[in-house]
Write a protein that holds these residues in place. Structure first.
Motif, PDB file in Angstrom:
ATOM      1  N   VAL A  39       0.788  -0.951   0.469  1.00 59.46           N
ATOM      2  CA  VAL A  39       0.048   0.086  -0.190  1.00 59.46           C
ATOM      3  C   VAL A  39       0.909   1.228  -0.469  1.00 59.46           C
ATOM      4  O   VAL A  39       1.248   1.855   1.125  1.00 59.46           O
ATOM      5  N   GLY A  40       1.055   1.640  -0.809  1.00 57.35           N
ATOM      6  CA  GLY A  40       1.786   3.075  -1.201  1.00 57.35           C
ATOM      7  C   GLY A  40       1.874   3.750   0.050  1.00 57.35           C
ATOM      8  O   GLY A  40       2.414   4.481   0.274  1.00 57.35           O
ATOM      9  N   PRO A  41       0.849   4.258   0.072  1.00 58.61           N
ATOM     10  CA  PRO A  41       0.069   5.706   0.987  1.00 58.61           C
ATOM     11  C   PRO A  41       0.535   4.920   2.339  1.00 58.61           C
ATOM     12  O   PRO A  41       0.501   6.118   2.565  1.00 58.61           O
ATOM     13  N   MET A  42       0.522   4.217   2.484  1.00 63.60           N
ATOM     14  CA  MET A  42       0.537   3.885   4.247  1.00 63.60           C
ATOM     15  C   MET A  42       2.502   3.902   4.881  1.00 63.60           C
ATOM     16  O   MET A  42       2.876   4.707   4.956  1.00 63.60           O
ATOM     17  N   PHE A  43       3.068   4.152   2.993  1.00 66.75           N
ATOM     18  CA  PHE A  43       4.528   4.386   3.039  1.00 66.75           C
ATOM     19  C   PHE A  43       4.607   5.408   3.105  1.00 66.75           C
ATOM     20  O   PHE A  43       5.498   6.444   3.880  1.00 66.75           O
ATOM     21  N   ALA A  44       3.779   6.513   2.569  1.00 68.53           N
ATOM     22  CA  ALA A  44       3.846   7.759   2.141  1.00 68.53           C
ATOM     23  C   ALA A  44       3.701   8.524   3.301  1.00 68.53           C
ATOM     24  O   ALA A  44       4.525   9.883   4.080  1.00 68.53           O
ATOM     25  N   GLU A  45       2.721   8.000   4.765  1.00 66.48           N
ATOM     26  CA  GLU A  45       2.436   8.161   6.150  1.00 66.48           C
ATOM     27  C   GLU A  45       3.743   8.279   6.783  1.00 66.48           C
ATOM     28  O   GLU A  45       3.482   9.278   7.516  1.00 66.48           O
ATOM     29  N   LYS A  46       4.383   7.434   6.725  1.00 66.91           N
ATOM     30  CA  LYS A  46       6.356   8.169   6.900  1.00 66.91           C
ATOM     31  C   LYS A  46       7.137   8.671   6.798  1.00 66.91           C
ATOM     32  O   LYS A  46       8.518   8.079   6.277  1.00 66.91           O
ATOM     33  N   GLY A  47       7.044   9.445   5.646  1.00 67.46           N
ATOM     34  CA  GLY A  47       7.520  10.066   4.750  1.00 67.46           C
ATOM     35  C   GLY A  47       8.261   9.481   3.276  1.00 67.46           C
ATOM     36  O   GLY A  47       9.665  10.210   3.195  1.00 67.46           O
ATOM     37  N   LEU A  48       7.897   7.874   2.881  1.00 65.06           N
ATOM     38  CA  LEU A  48       9.028   7.428   1.995  1.00 65.06           C
ATOM     39  C   LEU A  48       8.748   7.626   0.678  1.00 65.06           C
ATOM     40  O   LEU A  48       7.057   7.456   0.614  1.00 65.06           O
ATOM     41  N   SER A  56       2.339  -2.876   7.233  1.00 68.36           N
ATOM     42  CA  SER A  56       2.455  -1.769   7.927  1.00 68.36           C
ATOM     43  C   SER A  56       3.834  -3.260   8.741  1.00 68.36           C
ATOM     44  O   SER A  56       4.738  -2.547   9.192  1.00 68.36           O
ATOM     45  N   VAL A  57       3.722  -4.750   8.203  1.00 65.98           N
ATOM     46  CA  VAL A  57       4.846  -5.428   8.468  1.00 65.98           C
ATOM     47  C   VAL A  57       6.093  -4.878   7.768  1.00 65.98           C
ATOM     48  O   VAL A  57       7.342  -5.062   8.977  1.00 65.98           O
ATOM     49  N   ILE A  58       5.328  -5.124   7.196  1.00 67.10           N
ATOM     50  CA  ILE A  58       6.976  -4.647   5.399  1.00 67.10           C
ATOM     51  C   ILE A  58       7.874  -2.858   6.250  1.00 67.10           C
ATOM     52  O   ILE A  58       9.312  -2.950   6.583  1.00 67.10           O
ATOM     53  N   ILE A  59       6.680  -1.851   7.104  1.00 63.60           N
ATOM     54  CA  ILE A  59       7.562  -1.273   7.465  1.00 63.60           C
ATOM     55  C   ILE A  59       7.850  -0.877   8.264  1.00 63.60           C
ATOM     56  O   ILE A  59       9.088  -0.560   8.692  1.00 63.60           O
ATOM     57  N   LYS A  60       7.395  -2.192   9.813  1.00 59.42           N
ATOM     58  CA  LYS A  60       7.984  -2.121  10.356  1.00 59.42           C
ATOM     59  C   LYS A  60       9.111  -2.672  10.130  1.00 59.42           C
ATOM     60  O   LYS A  60      10.234  -2.469  11.273  1.00 59.42           O
ATOM     61  N   ASP A  61       9.296  -3.636   9.897  1.00 60.20           N
ATOM     62  CA  ASP A  61      10.727  -4.490   9.715  1.00 60.20           C
ATOM     63  C   ASP A  61      11.452  -4.125   9.050  1.00 60.20           C
ATOM     64  O   ASP A  61      12.641  -4.195   9.142  1.00 60.20           O
ATOM     65  N   PHE A  62      11.139  -2.509   8.268  1.00 61.26           N
ATOM     66  CA  PHE A  62      12.698  -2.420   7.342  1.00 61.26           C
ATOM     67  C   PHE A  62      12.909  -0.947   7.430  1.00 61.26           C
ATOM     68  O   PHE A  62      13.260  -0.310   6.858  1.00 61.26           O
ATOM     69  N   PHE A  63      11.609  -0.662   8.221  1.00 60.04           N
ATOM     70  CA  PHE A  63      11.795   1.255   7.495  1.00 60.04           C
ATOM     71  C   PHE A  63      11.810   1.989   9.309  1.00 60.04           C
ATOM     72  O   PHE A  63      11.084   3.003   8.945  1.00 60.04           O
TER      73      PHE A  63
END
Length: 291
Positions: free
Chosen positions: A65-74, A282-289
């Motif tokens: 989900v691209g927008p979820m990465f964007a919420e983290k500033g990515l 959310s798992v991918i963001i948590k584990d790598f970003f």
């Protein structure tokens, strides 16, 4: 007899010239298009800057989900393509590199697509309008059994793949009709309607895949951090030891096959619905970003 031969030769020459003209016109339209799909969006672009680029098949397109990465500033875009293979993912990344994209991370869905080195006809066809204008595209197709026909016979590729790059698509490109492929930063959410919730991948065998190796080398050569992952499958799948075989062959590929469990999170056995995709992302963001 002589007049008949002359008539035949003239007809063939005129037909050849017509094919050349049509080839030129179709190609010219494609060279002006950048909003129909992810391939022309890259090909007809200048340098872009990304924190995260997603590549792969529908199991990338529907799962990150691209927008979820964007919420983290990515700054992120999901270039996953439904039906695509690693053949197309590798070529798309080559074109990004050629256009001098700055990419910090590539998330590559690398699981079921490791089991073949074939092109995905419907997706690969979208690159063919550029085969005469792009040395990278030409070289990527050069080992294909129909390369000579695709490259040397005018207009052949537009006829052979008419449903993908033929008149209808040319018309929509000419009037600049947009698709939904570029919405949501490339992410394509699936609903809760249940498709096939049984699957059998027992006959699949992961290969030491040429195109995965190309992607790894491209990332290494261009200082891109490659995050290769396997994405979730429903529990009704037979042959789930396939994912263990992948990790034996390529230990660097992260196995997230069980990261999301429960049929309520799947639209079909191999594809998460939007809720499941958000859990997985959310798992991918948590584990790598989140470091």
């Amino acid at each position: 007899m002589k007049q008949f031969l002359i008539f035949t030769v003239k007809t063939l020459v005129l037909l050849f010239l017509l094919l050349v003209v049509l080839d030129f016109l179709y190609t010219t339209v494609y060279l002006q298009s950048s909003n129909r799909g992810k391939i022309d969006y890259v090909y007809n672009s200048a340098a872009r800057d990304y924190d995260v680029v997603v590549l792969g098949s529908s199991r990338a397109n529907n799962h990150f989900v691209g927008p979820m990465f964007a919420e983290k500033g990515l700054k992120t875009f999901n270039y996953g393509m439904s039906g695509g293979h690693l053949f197309e993912a590798s070529l798309l990344l080559k074109l990004m590199v050629e256009r001098k994209y700055t990419i910090k991370n590539v998330i590559l869905e690398t699981d079921l697509n490791l089991s073949n080195e074939q092109r995905a006809e419907g997706i690969a066809a979208k690159f063919l309008p550029y085969i005469h204008n792009s040395e990278i595209t030409k070289n990527h197709f050069s080992a294909e059994k129909d390369f000579n026909e695709l490259y040397y016979i005018p207009f052949y590729r537009y006829v052979a793949f008419e449903t993908r790059i033929g008149f209808r698509e040319i018309f929509f490109n000419a009037i600049h009709k947009k698709t939904n492929h570029l919405l949501n930063m490339g992410y394509s959410p699936l609903g809760n309607g249940k498709g096939n919730m049984k699957n059998n991948i027992s006959n699949l065998k992961p290969l030491r895949n040429k195109y995965y190796e190309e992607i790894k080398q491209l990332c290494e050569d261009n200082n891109i951090n490659l995050i290769a992952v396997m994405t979730p499958m429903c529990s009704n799948t037979k042959g789930l030891n396939y994912f263990e075989k992948v990790q034996q062959l390529y230990p660097e590929i992260h196995n997230y096959e069980k990261a999301v469990e429960g049929d309520q999170y799947f639209s079909s056995c191999g594809h998460l619905n939007d809720t499941g995709a958000r859990l997985f992302t959310s798992v991918i963001i948590k584990d790598f970003f989140n470091k």
